[in-house]
Design a protein around this motif. Structure first.
Motif, mmCIF file in Angstrom:
data_model
loop_
_atom_site.group_PDB
_atom_site.id
_atom_site.type_symbol
_atom_site.label_atom_id
_atom_site.label_comp_id
_atom_site.label_asym_id
_atom_site.label_seq_id
_atom_site.Cartn_x
_atom_site.Cartn_y
_atom_site.Cartn_z
ATOM 1 N N UNK A 20 0.548 -1.138 0.083
ATOM 2 C CA UNK A 20 0.063 -0.071 0.059
ATOM 3 C C UNK A 20 0.764 0.984 0.044
ATOM 4 N N UNK A 21 2.011 1.168 0.658
ATOM 5 C CA UNK A 21 2.837 2.359 0.795
ATOM 6 C C UNK A 21 3.532 2.675 -0.640
ATOM 7 N N UNK A 22 3.831 1.657 -1.467
ATOM 8 C CA UNK A 22 4.350 1.816 -2.567
ATOM 9 C C UNK A 22 3.436 2.222 -3.623
ATOM 10 N N UNK A 23 1.973 1.845 -3.304
ATOM 11 C CA UNK A 23 1.007 2.430 -4.300
ATOM 12 C C UNK A 23 0.954 3.775 -3.970
ATOM 13 N N UNK A 24 0.929 4.376 -2.659
ATOM 14 C CA UNK A 24 0.824 5.909 -2.425
ATOM 15 C C UNK A 24 2.110 6.510 -2.822
ATOM 16 N N UNK A 25 3.283 6.009 -2.626
ATOM 17 C CA UNK A 25 4.478 6.648 -3.225
ATOM 18 C C UNK A 25 4.429 6.771 -4.844
ATOM 19 N N UNK A 26 3.993 5.662 -5.387
ATOM 20 C CA UNK A 26 4.065 5.480 -6.877
ATOM 21 C C UNK A 26 2.944 6.680 -7.512
ATOM 22 N N UNK A 27 1.952 6.907 -6.582
ATOM 23 C CA UNK A 27 0.877 8.035 -7.163
ATOM 24 C C UNK A 27 1.335 9.339 -6.878
ATOM 25 N N UNK A 28 2.073 9.514 -5.822
ATOM 26 C CA UNK A 28 2.657 10.955 -5.551
ATOM 27 C C UNK A 28 3.883 11.100 -6.664
ATOM 28 N N UNK A 29 4.642 10.157 -7.104
ATOM 29 C CA UNK A 29 5.695 10.382 -7.706
ATOM 30 C C UNK A 29 5.023 10.440 -9.448
ATOM 31 N N UNK A 30 4.055 9.849 -9.728
ATOM 32 C CA UNK A 30 3.622 9.661 -11.102
ATOM 33 C C UNK A 30 2.265 10.193 -11.475
ATOM 34 N N UNK A 64 1.128 -2.649 -6.489
ATOM 35 C CA UNK A 64 2.190 -2.171 -5.279
ATOM 36 C C UNK A 64 3.145 -3.287 -4.780
ATOM 37 N N UNK A 65 2.405 -4.462 -4.821
ATOM 38 C CA UNK A 65 3.633 -5.638 -4.287
ATOM 39 C C UNK A 65 4.648 -5.578 -5.179
ATOM 40 N N UNK A 66 4.587 -5.334 -6.356
ATOM 41 C CA UNK A 66 5.874 -5.484 -7.428
ATOM 42 C C UNK A 66 6.657 -4.115 -7.240
ATOM 43 N N UNK A 67 5.920 -2.958 -6.867
ATOM 44 C CA UNK A 67 6.646 -1.645 -6.770
ATOM 45 C C UNK A 67 7.317 -1.711 -5.367
#
Length: 88
Positions: free
Chosen positions: A43-53, A62-65
């Motif tokens: 979930x944290x990776x999903x949120x970070x990816x959303x903030x970045x992109x 998000x599990x892969x990210x």
């Protein structure tokens, strides 16, 4: 073959209870590394990816990210000349 009784995580959409023999053989023919991330890391990776992109992805992605965003898992990328993370 190994078969999981259930997928017990928030990242269910890309999960499989069992892989095919062909997938296992193909994965065994190449250098592969497995990692387990927590639901929180996904979930944290999903949120970070959303903030970045500015793109929101589901927890299965998000599990892969998480290998790129989680401080605990990021070390898996050290020493690799390149890495591909599929964003779905």
């Amino acid at each position: 073959a190994v078969r999981l009784p259930a997928i017990e995580t928030v990242a269910t959409s890309l999960g499989a209870l069992q892989v095919t023999q062909a997938a296992l053989e193909r994965a065994s023919a190449h250098r592969t590394e497995a990692a387990i991330c927590t639901d929180r890391e996904a979930i944290d990776a999903c949120m970070a990816f959303a903030a970045d992109h500015r793109v929101l992805v589901e927890p299965a992605c998000g599990a892969g990210l998480a290998v790129a965003y989680s401080p605990r898992l990021r070390g898996m990328l050290q020493g690799l000349p390149s890495a591909v993370i599929e964003v779905c």
